[in-house]
Enzyme design. Structure first.
Site, PDB file in Angstrom:
ATOM      1  N   ASP A  11       0.869  -1.167   0.000  1.00 61.92           N
ATOM      2  CA  ASP A  11       0.000   0.000   0.000  1.00 61.92           C
ATOM      3  C   ASP A  11       0.917   1.231   0.000  1.00 61.92           C
ATOM      4  O   ASP A  11       2.132   1.121   0.203  1.00 61.92           O
ATOM      5  CB  ASP A  11      -0.880  -0.031   1.245  1.00 61.92           C
ATOM      6  CG  ASP A  11      -1.682   1.234   1.443  1.00 61.92           C
ATOM      7  OD1 ASP A  11      -2.397   1.639   0.513  1.00 61.92           O
ATOM      8  OD2 ASP A  11      -1.575   1.836   2.529  1.00 61.92           O
ATOM      9  N   ASP A  13      -0.316   5.164   0.989  1.00 62.59           N
ATOM     10  CA  ASP A  13      -0.611   6.163   2.018  1.00 62.59           C
ATOM     11  C   ASP A  13      -0.662   5.522   3.400  1.00 62.59           C
ATOM     12  O   ASP A  13      -1.478   4.640   3.664  1.00 62.59           O
ATOM     13  CB  ASP A  13      -1.937   6.864   1.715  1.00 62.59           C
ATOM     14  CG  ASP A  13      -1.852   7.731   0.471  1.00 62.59           C
ATOM     15  OD1 ASP A  13      -0.809   8.381   0.291  1.00 62.59           O
ATOM     16  OD2 ASP A  13      -2.816   7.761  -0.310  1.00 62.59           O
TER      17      ASP A  13
END
Length: 262
Positions: A11, A13
């Site tokens: 991922d 953020d």
């Protein structure tokens, strides 16, 4: 046929960098102010809004839950869709400007682990709901020239029908890697990300909590740590076992995958 750990899927953020509080949130606020809106997302409110993935989806949720009385200025925008698209575009531009100033560093241990994976021939991929431009700008603003090119796959933004917690973005990353989930470890920071990865069969799952997610439910994750860590700046296991390691390295991730898939 290759066996064992073949790829890491990250991922962005909150995972590669803690971008939400000091990057995306003020960029949204700048876009709102620029458009003459009296919307303002505080640190606390933004933490609540993060339960919804995707910036456009987050704005719609904000309107329905916090500003149901909002009336669209149809002299400026003919539709709510048009307003939200405009705000999201301007928010991205403000965010990229902040990144260009080098204001959002990679989290502790991220670059070390990426280097270790690259040196060992473990493939790198990204699965995120943020826009491709945001991903590229973050990596290009990092401390390593050409870092964006280390990632063989960047699955990002609106390229799938449903965003996290749906599994679509991880499924796309796996398809583009042409690997089974059992050959990979996913690295996430949020409850929605955990649900998304597990839904794609990525049961070998590391969570590195971020400023907005440390109190979330990470049930189903194999290992939860407060950070990836560095020599002299150790990671702390919040769930699962680092096996005596000071920080998360490839050996930890190989054991994690073997623990799940054998």
């Amino acid at each position: 046929m290759q066996t064992g750990l073949q790829a890491l899927i990250f991922d962005v953020d909150g995972t590669l960098a803690d971008t939400e509080r000091d990057g995306h949130r003020p960029a949204f606020n700048a876009a709102f102010a620029e458009a003459g809106l009296d919307w303002h997302w505080s640190v606390e409110l933004y933490g609540e809004l993060l339960s919804v993935t995707g910036g456009k989806e987050r704005m719609r949720h904000y309107l329905s839950q916090y500003r149901p009385d909002f009336e669209l200025d149809k002299q400026a925008f003919s539709s709510l869709d048009g307003l939200i698209a405009h705000l999201h575009r301007r928010k991205t531009e403000h965010y990229l400007e902040r990144l260009g100033k080098g204001g959002i560093p990679l989290r502790t241990g991220v670059l070390r682990l990426l280097r270790e994976a690259r040196d060992a021939g473990v493939r790198l991929a990204i699965a995120t709901t943020t826009t491709p431009a945001n991903v590229t700008a973050l990596l290009e603003s990092g401390p390593e020239p050409g870092l964006v090119d280390w990632f063989e796959v960047i699955a990002a933004g609106d390229v799938v029908r449903e965003k996290k917690p749906a599994p679509d973005i991880f499924e796309l990353a796996l398809a583009q890697l042409n690997l089974p989930a059992s050959a990979c470890v996913a690295v996430e920071d949020s409850e929605n990300g955990v649900r998304s990865a597990l839904g794609a069969g990525l049961d070998a799952l590391l969570v590195t909590t971020s400023s907005y997610t440390e109190r979330q439910d990470f049930g189903g994750a194999t290992l939860v740590v407060d950070q990836l860590g560095e020599p002299g700046d150790p990671a702390r296991a919040l769930m699962g076992d680092l096996g005596g390691a000071e920080y998360v390295d490839l050996d930890v991730l190989r054991r994690l995958r073997e623990q799940v898939f054998g």
